[in-house]
Scaffold this motif. Structure first.
Motif, short mmCIF file in Angstrom:
data_model
loop_
_atom_site.label_atom_id
_atom_site.label_comp_id
_atom_site.label_asym_id
_atom_site.label_seq_id
_atom_site.Cartn_x
_atom_site.Cartn_y
_atom_site.Cartn_z
N PRO A 88 72.49 17.72 86.67
CA PRO A 88 73.37 17.12 85.66
C PRO A 88 72.67 15.96 84.97
CG PRO A 88 74.02 16.40 87.86
CD PRO A 88 72.92 17.41 88.05
N LEU A 89 72.68 15.97 83.65
CA LEU A 89 72.01 14.93 82.87
C LEU A 89 72.96 13.74 82.74
CD1 LEU A 89 70.42 17.32 80.23
CD2 LEU A 89 69.26 16.20 82.15
N LYS A 90 73.06 12.98 83.81
CA LYS A 90 74.10 11.95 83.92
C LYS A 90 73.93 10.83 82.91
CE LYS A 90 75.18 12.86 88.78
NZ LYS A 90 75.35 12.28 90.14
N ALA A 91 72.72 10.52 82.54
CA ALA A 91 72.51 9.43 81.58
C ALA A 91 73.09 9.77 80.21
CB ALA A 91 71.03 9.11 81.45
N MET A 92 73.30 11.07 79.93
CA MET A 92 73.87 11.49 78.65
C MET A 92 75.39 11.36 78.63
SD MET A 92 71.47 14.74 77.60
CE MET A 92 72.11 14.76 75.92
N GLY A 93 75.96 10.88 79.73
CA GLY A 93 77.38 10.56 79.74
C GLY A 93 78.21 11.59 80.48
N ARG A 94 79.31 11.10 81.03
CA ARG A 94 80.31 11.97 81.65
C ARG A 94 81.60 11.82 80.86
NH1 ARG A 94 84.33 12.57 85.33
NH2 ARG A 94 84.61 10.33 85.61
N PHE A 95 81.87 12.81 80.01
CA PHE A 95 83.09 12.81 79.21
C PHE A 95 83.37 14.24 78.78
CE2 PHE A 95 79.59 11.38 76.38
CZ PHE A 95 79.65 12.34 75.36
N MET A 96 84.38 14.42 77.94
CA MET A 96 84.77 15.76 77.49
C MET A 96 83.82 16.22 76.39
SD MET A 96 88.92 15.43 77.70
CE MET A 96 89.21 17.20 77.60
N HIS A 97 82.65 16.65 76.82
CA HIS A 97 81.59 17.05 75.89
C HIS A 97 81.99 18.30 75.09
CE1 HIS A 97 78.29 14.44 77.24
NE2 HIS A 97 78.77 14.59 78.46
N GLU A 98 81.50 18.36 73.87
CA GLU A 98 81.67 19.57 73.06
C GLU A 98 80.31 20.12 72.63
OE1 GLU A 98 83.44 22.71 71.07
OE2 GLU A 98 84.48 21.23 72.29
N ALA A 99 79.58 19.39 71.79
CA ALA A 99 78.35 19.93 71.22
C ALA A 99 77.28 18.84 71.12
CB ALA A 99 78.61 20.54 69.85
N VAL A 100 76.03 19.30 70.89
CA VAL A 100 74.87 18.40 70.82
C VAL A 100 73.98 18.85 69.68
CG1 VAL A 100 72.88 17.48 72.07
CG2 VAL A 100 74.92 18.15 73.34
N ALA A 101 73.42 17.88 68.96
CA ALA A 101 72.39 18.15 67.95
C ALA A 101 71.21 17.23 68.22
CB ALA A 101 72.93 17.92 66.54
N VAL A 102 69.99 17.74 68.04
CA VAL A 102 68.79 16.99 68.39
C VAL A 102 67.95 16.74 67.15
CG1 VAL A 102 66.79 16.90 69.92
CG2 VAL A 102 68.80 18.22 70.59
N ASP A 103 67.55 15.49 66.96
CA ASP A 103 66.60 15.13 65.90
C ASP A 103 65.20 15.51 66.39
OD1 ASP A 103 64.77 13.89 64.21
OD2 ASP A 103 65.95 12.06 64.00
N PRO A 104 64.56 16.50 65.77
CA PRO A 104 63.26 16.97 66.29
C PRO A 104 62.14 15.95 66.13
CG PRO A 104 63.75 18.04 64.20
CD PRO A 104 64.98 17.27 64.59
N ASP A 105 62.31 14.99 65.23
CA ASP A 105 61.26 14.00 65.00
C ASP A 105 61.30 12.85 66.00
OD1 ASP A 105 60.26 15.44 62.85
OD2 ASP A 105 61.57 14.42 61.42
N THR A 106 62.51 12.37 66.29
CA THR A 106 62.64 11.21 67.17
C THR A 106 63.07 11.58 68.58
OG1 THR A 106 64.97 10.86 66.61
CG2 THR A 106 63.33 9.82 65.18
N GLY A 107 63.61 12.79 68.76
CA GLY A 107 64.12 13.19 70.06
C GLY A 107 65.51 12.66 70.36
N ILE A 108 66.10 11.90 69.44
CA ILE A 108 67.45 11.37 69.65
C ILE A 108 68.46 12.51 69.61
CG2 ILE A 108 69.25 9.88 68.67
CD1 ILE A 108 67.02 8.03 67.70
N LEU A 109 69.43 12.47 70.52
CA LEU A 109 70.46 13.50 70.58
C LEU A 109 71.80 12.92 70.17
CD1 LEU A 109 68.44 13.83 73.33
CD2 LEU A 109 69.68 15.98 73.40
N TYR A 110 72.59 13.71 69.44
CA TYR A 110 73.90 13.29 68.97
C TYR A 110 74.95 14.18 69.63
CZ TYR A 110 71.22 10.60 65.62
OH TYR A 110 70.34 9.71 65.04
N GLU A 111 75.99 13.57 70.19
CA GLU A 111 76.95 14.27 71.02
C GLU A 111 78.38 14.06 70.51
OE1 GLU A 111 76.44 13.20 75.17
OE2 GLU A 111 74.44 12.40 74.74
N THR A 112 79.17 15.13 70.53
CA THR A 112 80.58 15.03 70.16
C THR A 112 81.45 15.06 71.41
OG1 THR A 112 80.69 17.43 69.81
CG2 THR A 112 80.30 16.04 67.88
#
Length: 458
Positions: A202-226
């Motif tokens: 489990p990728l715990k640092a990415m948060g524990r909540f009611m996750h839906e979707a993820v998008a990744v910035d290929p240049d910076t590696g930053i991930l955006y979560e809904t």
């Protein structure tokens, strides 16, 4: 292609769909720069009733059922699980690999099999993912469990290094519903090598909540979560994750990072923004004090100022051409805790300009019309415009948009037969060559491949 506010009616036989749309659809094509250049002018024509009563499609198109819940999996290991939801498609040589979510809780008719499988996280949970390997002629050659023992796997996202991030849409802890471990995490699934999926992490640092979707910035590696905390107080938020190892690659997210929540100074609730094209600057991101939400949900923790919230924050994807992160609010209803109502918003966050823009807003024929609660899962079509999965009660549709932004009905799910069923469409994507569109029906869980005259002009 900026669109003025207008209402339109799309009709297919006796079926009708009424929805208003405002905003510019042009920027939605930027996930694929070629999209919007070619494609149907008004759609692919009226739907032809399917004599089998399964899926109506336009003339010349046909479907193949790749997999259906309750049938034996091709590679053994039990029956195909229920509740097909988000899905990613990956190409390898002449074959296509699909990673499919199963949004199963312990009451699901067909749980994800876990007995004796190294890919199991929590034997008390019923969700997870299955992988399908398809030949060039769309025969299902392999089908197996790639992740088991997770809970309510809703959607997720494809990484630039070609793995699937599957998201648990729950905050249940160990001891609830028979679970032996806490849930609400993101897991990484390899589409090609199931050995890598053993001993799920489990990728715990990415948060524990009611996750839906993820998008990744290929240049910076930053991930955006809904976060799809769809009712009650407080509603969900939008997050970004700054990985400690931004170079990417399978397993890189295990190195941890920093989770942050969105703060738009002028906007507390996204539903209050009604004007397409409205842009907000001065965006801030506040560190989440306790990403694992050990005592308090991430959205309810204490921040320096308000975090911006929204109802039904679902689809997320990355636009390469304009280096922006998109996300969807499927609908908003005051009865559920939203400040205002709408039937769908599409937002764009530009990290370079540090701005948030409402690109598109859907409104029903009136404020109480829930005939079309759009959008949910979506993808950019290689032939122009979008393909949008409907998630509503009763019959559900696949809605397309032309290169000019006009809507049309592409498919109708005919399998809905009972009020307790959820006939939503989900997990839409295209094969690498654009020849095949893949998607799921949630209940009864069915995975489709659709082929036909995609380049046909109408």
């Amino acid at each position: 292609m900026a669109l003025s506010r207008r209402d339109f009616l799309v009709r297919t036989g006796a079926a009708g769909l009424a929805v208003g749309i405002a905003g510019s659809v042009e920027t939605l094509f930027t996930a694929n720069p070629a999209a919007g250049v070619t494609g149907p002018r008004t759609g692919y024509g009226p739907l032809v009733p399917d004599p089998k009563g399964i899926l109506d499609l336009p003339r010349g198109f046909s479907y193949r059922i790749l997999s259906r819940e309750g049938t034996p999996m091709k590679s053994g290991g039990g029956l195909v699980p229920s509740r097909h939801d988000g899905m990613g498609s990956f190409a390898l040589g002449q074959r296509t690999h699909l990673v499919r979510n199963h949004e199963c809780n312990p009451t699901a008719p067909q749980k994800v099999p876990t007995a004796g499988l190294a890919t199991t996280y929590d034997p008390g949970a019923a969700g997870g993912t299955t992988n399908l390997v398809l030949s060039a002629d769309l025969r299902t050659k392999e089908e197996y469990v790639s992740l088991g023992g997770t809970a309510i796997n809703c959607s997720g996202g494809i990484t630039p290094w070609r793995t699937w991030l599957t998201c648990e849409e729950t905050e249940d802890k160990a001891g609830v519903n028979g679970y032996t471990k806490d849930h609400g995490w993101i897991f990484e699934v390899d589409p090609f090598d199931n050995g890598r999926n053993a001993d799920p992490f489990p990728l715990k640092a990415m948060g524990r909540f009611m996750h839906e979707a993820v998008a990744v910035d290929p240049d910076t590696g930053i991930l955006y979560e809904t976060e799809d905390a769809f009712s009650g107080a407080p509603l969900g938020s939008y997050y970004r994750f700054l990985p400690n190892n931004p170079r990417g690659g399978y397993g890189s997210l295990r190195a941890g990072g920093t989770l942050q929540a969105l703060h738009v100074p002028e906007v507390k609730d996204l539903s209050t923004v009604r004007k397409a094209g409205a842009t907000f600057g001065g965006i801030e991101w506040f560190d989440v004090p306790d990403p694992e939400a050990t005592t308090t949900p991430t959205r309810a923790q204490v921040y320096p100022a308000h975090i911006t919230r929204g109802q039904k924050l679902e689809g997320a994807w990355w636009g390469n051409s304009n280096h922006s992160a998109y996300f969807v609010s499927s609908f908003a209803k005051p009865d559920d805790g939203s400040a205002d109502s709408h039937e769908g918003q599409v937002w764009r966050y530009d990290p370079r300009a540090n701005t948030l823009t409402l690109e598109l807003i859907f409104t029903g024929a009136d404020a109480t019309d829930d005939t079309y609660e759009a959008p949910d899962n979506m993808c950019v079509s290689p032939y122009g415009g979008l393909m949008i999965c409907e998630d509503s009660s009763g019959e559900n549709y696949m809605i397309g948009t032309t290169a000019a932004g006009e809507p049309f009905i592409f498919a109708r799910n005919r399998q809905y037969t009972a009020p307790e069923e959820t006939g939503e469409l989900s997990g839409v994507s295209f094969s690498r060559d654009g020849r095949v569109m893949f998607f799921n029906v949630y209940d009864p869980g069915t995975t489709f491949a659709v082929t036909g005259p995609w380049r046909r002009q109408k």
